[in-house]
Design a protein around this motif. Sequence first.
Motif, short mmCIF file in Angstrom:
data_model
loop_
_atom_site.label_atom_id
_atom_site.label_comp_id
_atom_site.label_asym_id
_atom_site.label_seq_id
_atom_site.Cartn_x
_atom_site.Cartn_y
_atom_site.Cartn_z
N LEU A 212 0.63 -1.36 0.02
CA LEU A 212 -0.19 0.14 -0.02
C LEU A 212 1.01 1.25 0.02
O LEU A 212 1.87 1.16 0.74
N SER A 213 0.14 2.29 -0.70
CA SER A 213 1.08 3.33 -0.72
C SER A 213 0.87 4.12 0.73
O SER A 213 -0.33 3.92 1.44
N ASN A 214 2.13 4.76 1.12
CA ASN A 214 1.81 5.69 2.49
C ASN A 214 1.73 7.02 2.32
O ASN A 214 1.58 7.77 3.21
N THR A 221 -8.23 3.50 0.08
CA THR A 221 -7.49 2.48 -0.08
C THR A 221 -8.06 1.17 0.51
O THR A 221 -7.94 0.19 -0.25
N ILE A 222 -8.55 1.05 1.89
CA ILE A 222 -9.07 0.17 2.53
C ILE A 222 -10.45 -0.23 1.85
O ILE A 222 -10.58 -1.43 1.64
N LEU A 223 -11.12 0.46 1.23
CA LEU A 223 -12.33 0.29 0.46
C LEU A 223 -12.16 -0.62 -0.76
O LEU A 223 -12.66 -1.52 -0.94
N VAL A 242 -0.67 -8.61 -3.72
CA VAL A 242 -1.32 -7.63 -4.43
C VAL A 242 -0.66 -6.27 -4.14
O VAL A 242 -0.60 -5.68 -3.28
N ASP A 243 -0.26 -5.55 -5.28
CA ASP A 243 0.35 -4.17 -5.45
C ASP A 243 -0.74 -3.19 -5.43
O ASP A 243 -1.26 -3.02 -6.63
N MET A 244 -0.76 -2.40 -4.47
CA MET A 244 -1.67 -1.39 -4.74
C MET A 244 -1.25 -0.01 -4.40
O MET A 244 -1.69 0.99 -4.06
N ARG A 245 0.02 0.17 -4.68
CA ARG A 245 0.96 1.43 -4.43
C ARG A 245 0.43 2.63 -5.41
O ARG A 245 0.96 3.73 -4.80
#
Length: 262
Positions: A212-214, A221-223, A242-245
């Motif tokens: 996840l991106s910071n 993001t959580i949704l 899972v790459d969501m960055r």
Amino acid sequence: MDYREIRREKKIRNRKVKRSITIVFFVIIFLLWGIYYLLQSDLLNLKELEVYGNHMITKEEILRTPELSIERNIFQYKPSHIKHQIELHPYVEEAHIKRKLPATIIITVKEREKYAIIPYMGSFIYIDHNKVVLEVSDDYLAEDLVLITGVAFNSFKIGDKLDISNEELLDRAMEYIEASKIVSIADIISEINIDQEGYIKLITFDGIEFLLSNREDPAYTILALKEVLTNLYATNKKNVIVDMRYKGQISIRSREQWEEDR
């Protein structure tokens, strides 16, 4: 009215004033004596301590303060001192003290709640939502709490806020926890790692890893993460990363493929 009549009435008024002053004086003396008697008698000695609001800590822990010795006059206790001593307990966020005549002191506490766990040199540090250290344990038993790894410690003390060098990343991790509670997926999150460079790693109890991106909004993001999880569970895919960055881009790869691509 002649002079003698005026003088006679003046004397009468003076006698009435003196009588009134005398009566008031004796009433005051009586009241002061009564107050002194009550303060010296056993009637106002502390007999009972009532405690409300405690769930994590026991009544005995709260009453361990030396200020609360039994059989002292209730007015000899200083609520501010009792409040200060009780609030030294790491699980007590706030305490309110009230006297209840004739012989009771009521203590109402607001407790801090365990929010997350941070491992440190073989032990586990329990913190609340304000990053106050509640306790340190050798055991990791609270599986309903998220483990936050990768915290860079400067120092810590039970009852005080954590002193760490990557506080901004810890704040973001806790924002992810809060967002996951809102959408009811906090119970499937096992760990959040903030030791990575440029992103945060979230791991579920199933072993699914989310990168996840910071910097992105945690709620959004959580949704998106919840929707991805729903699809993964529907297709029985678990051993994936899972790459969501990157905003608007979601990449799902098996762990083996991820290792090969790296």
